[in-house]
Design a protein around this motif. Structure first.
Motif, PDB file in Angstrom:
ATOM      1  N   GLU A 227       0.839  -1.201   0.000  1.00  0.00           N
ATOM      2  CA  GLU A 227       0.000   0.000   0.000  1.00  0.00           C
ATOM      3  C   GLU A 227       0.875   1.253   0.000  1.00  0.00           C
ATOM      4  O   GLU A 227       0.623   2.212  -0.745  1.00  0.00           O
ATOM      5  CB  GLU A 227      -0.918   0.001   1.216  1.00  0.00           C
ATOM      6  N   TYR A 228       1.912   1.251   0.814  1.00  0.00           N
ATOM      7  CA  TYR A 228       2.807   2.411   0.899  1.00  0.00           C
ATOM      8  C   TYR A 228       3.516   2.661  -0.425  1.00  0.00           C
ATOM      9  O   TYR A 228       3.634   3.821  -0.870  1.00  0.00           O
ATOM     10  CB  TYR A 228       3.832   2.175   2.009  1.00  0.00           C
ATOM     11  N   LEU A 229       3.961   1.610  -1.070  1.00  0.00           N
ATOM     12  CA  LEU A 229       4.732   1.772  -2.308  1.00  0.00           C
ATOM     13  C   LEU A 229       3.900   2.333  -3.456  1.00  0.00           C
ATOM     14  O   LEU A 229       4.456   2.893  -4.410  1.00  0.00           O
ATOM     15  CB  LEU A 229       5.348   0.433  -2.712  1.00  0.00           C
ATOM     16  N   LYS A 230       2.582   2.215  -3.381  1.00  0.00           N
ATOM     17  CA  LYS A 230       1.723   2.763  -4.434  1.00  0.00           C
ATOM     18  C   LYS A 230       1.931   4.259  -4.597  1.00  0.00           C
ATOM     19  O   LYS A 230       1.804   4.791  -5.715  1.00  0.00           O
ATOM     20  CB  LYS A 230       0.251   2.480  -4.120  1.00  0.00           C
ATOM     21  N   SER A 231       2.249   4.944  -3.517  1.00  0.00           N
ATOM     22  CA  SER A 231       2.391   6.401  -3.582  1.00  0.00           C
ATOM     23  C   SER A 231       3.794   6.878  -3.210  1.00  0.00           C
ATOM     24  O   SER A 231       4.003   8.079  -3.003  1.00  0.00           O
ATOM     25  CB  SER A 231       1.368   7.068  -2.650  1.00  0.00           C
ATOM     26  N   HIS A 232       4.739   5.936  -3.142  1.00  0.00           N
ATOM     27  CA  HIS A 232       6.103   6.324  -2.767  1.00  0.00           C
ATOM     28  C   HIS A 232       7.112   5.655  -3.696  1.00  0.00           C
ATOM     29  O   HIS A 232       7.804   4.711  -3.316  1.00  0.00           O
ATOM     30  CB  HIS A 232       6.373   5.964  -1.309  1.00  0.00           C
ATOM     31  N   PRO A 233       7.236   6.168  -4.904  1.00  0.00           N
ATOM     32  CA  PRO A 233       8.162   5.574  -5.878  1.00  0.00           C
ATOM     33  C   PRO A 233       9.621   5.769  -5.526  1.00  0.00           C
ATOM     34  O   PRO A 233      10.495   5.223  -6.206  1.00  0.00           O
ATOM     35  CB  PRO A 233       7.799   6.298  -7.175  1.00  0.00           C
ATOM     36  N   GLU A 234       9.899   6.548  -4.477  1.00  0.00           N
ATOM     37  CA  GLU A 234      11.290   6.736  -4.069  1.00  0.00           C
ATOM     38  C   GLU A 234      11.865   5.477  -3.404  1.00  0.00           C
ATOM     39  O   GLU A 234      13.071   5.394  -3.152  1.00  0.00           O
ATOM     40  CB  GLU A 234      11.433   7.935  -3.124  1.00  0.00           C
ATOM     41  N   PHE A 235      10.990   4.500  -3.128  1.00  0.00           N
ATOM     42  CA  PHE A 235      11.429   3.221  -2.574  1.00  0.00           C
ATOM     43  C   PHE A 235      11.139   2.100  -3.561  1.00  0.00           C
ATOM     44  O   PHE A 235      10.134   2.142  -4.288  1.00  0.00           O
ATOM     45  CB  PHE A 235      10.705   2.910  -1.255  1.00  0.00           C
ATOM     46  N   GLU A 236      12.004   1.089  -3.538  1.00  0.00           N
ATOM     47  CA  GLU A 236      11.734  -0.120  -4.300  1.00  0.00           C
ATOM     48  C   GLU A 236      12.102  -1.339  -3.453  1.00  0.00           C
ATOM     49  O   GLU A 236      12.971  -1.265  -2.568  1.00  0.00           O
ATOM     50  CB  GLU A 236      12.513  -0.152  -5.611  1.00  0.00           C
TER      51      GLU A 236
END
Length: 258
Positions: A227-236
């Motif tokens: 869920e968090y990664l959907k709006s935080h492309p600075e992380f992979e």
């Protein structure tokens, strides 16, 4: 090819193969499930304190800390303190190596590197053991909910001035709590460093496996991560870590900041 580079290339190819080997993964997952049922992760210490982790994950954290060389590690969830002690010891080793490489004497009193630990309930016997440990001077603890705004503000203030920051989330494992932790602490992670979200394995275990806990399939750290990664492309997700380990509590939980 340089023999060291050749070794690294061959190892990377093997690790990539593990990630595509369904039989090997299924076997590893079956062993993980059996070992979790037997509380296997409770069997290990780090420098005298219970750490409650798979040996594979302990090694992975050592590799990540060496590779990224943080000067601050923030951990939610303290328990017996083994993980705090491990992080503190690895930061001390980084300081020693820095001194050797610079050709100067090692003076631990001049080090800025430290570990911050947060827990809603630091039991007195655990606090006493941590505070009496030889590495206690590198550890700062906050007691309270990791998502309480006052605690978050205190941790942010204590984190000011650090240039290389790693975060490890290992407290309450419900979706809502971990998502709130990610929103609070992941922004503190610096480029090239990691936010490690533990116990994402809950999503991959049989429903009801943790029948005495409020988390389960569909409501756990892995669902929060995605869920968090959907709006935080600075992380992979760095899946090379879990592919290397095969047995880990943190599948999809090794998040690298780009």
């Amino acid at each position: 090819m340089d023999p060291i580079e050749q070794f690294r290339t061959e190892r990377a190819a093997a690790i990539d193969g593990y990630g595509r080997d369904g039989d090997f993964q299924a076997l590893s997952n079956r062993w993980r499930e059996a070992s979790m049922a037997k509380r296997y992760v409770y069997n290990f210490d780090w420098m005298g304190r219970p750490i409650i982790q798979y040996p594979q994950d302990i090694v992975a954290m050592q590799e990540l800390i060496w590779a990224t060389r943080p000067d601050l590690v923030i951990e939610t969830g303290i328990a017996h303190g083994g993980s705090l002690i491990m992080s503190a010891s690895l930061l001390a080793m980084l300081d020693m190596c820095d001194a050797i490489e610079a050709g100067v004497s090692f003076d631990p009193s001049r080090s800025k590197r430290k570990v911050i630990g947060i827990d809603i309930d630091i039991r007195p016997h655990n606090r006493a053991a941590i505070e009496s440990h030889p590495l206690a001077s590198r550890i700062q603890m906050f007691e309270g909910s990791s998502i309480d705004p006052d605690i978050v503000a205190q941790v942010r203030e204590a984190s000011a001035g650090y240039s290389r920051v790693m975060v490890c989330l290992d407290s309450m494992h419900t979706h809502a709590h971990v998502l709130a932790e990610l929103e609070a602490y992941a922004p503190l992670v610096t480029a090239g460093c990691y936010c490690v979200v533990f116990d994402t394995l809950v999503e991959d275990m049989p429903a009801g496996f943790f029948d005495d806990r409020p988390w389960d399939v569909g409501d756990n750290p892995k669902t929060a991560v995605h869920e968090y990664l959907k709006s935080h492309p600075e992380f992979e997700i760095d899946r090379s870590v879990q592919n290397k380990l095969m047995v880990t509590v943190a599948p999809d939980g090794f998040l690298k900041r780009l």
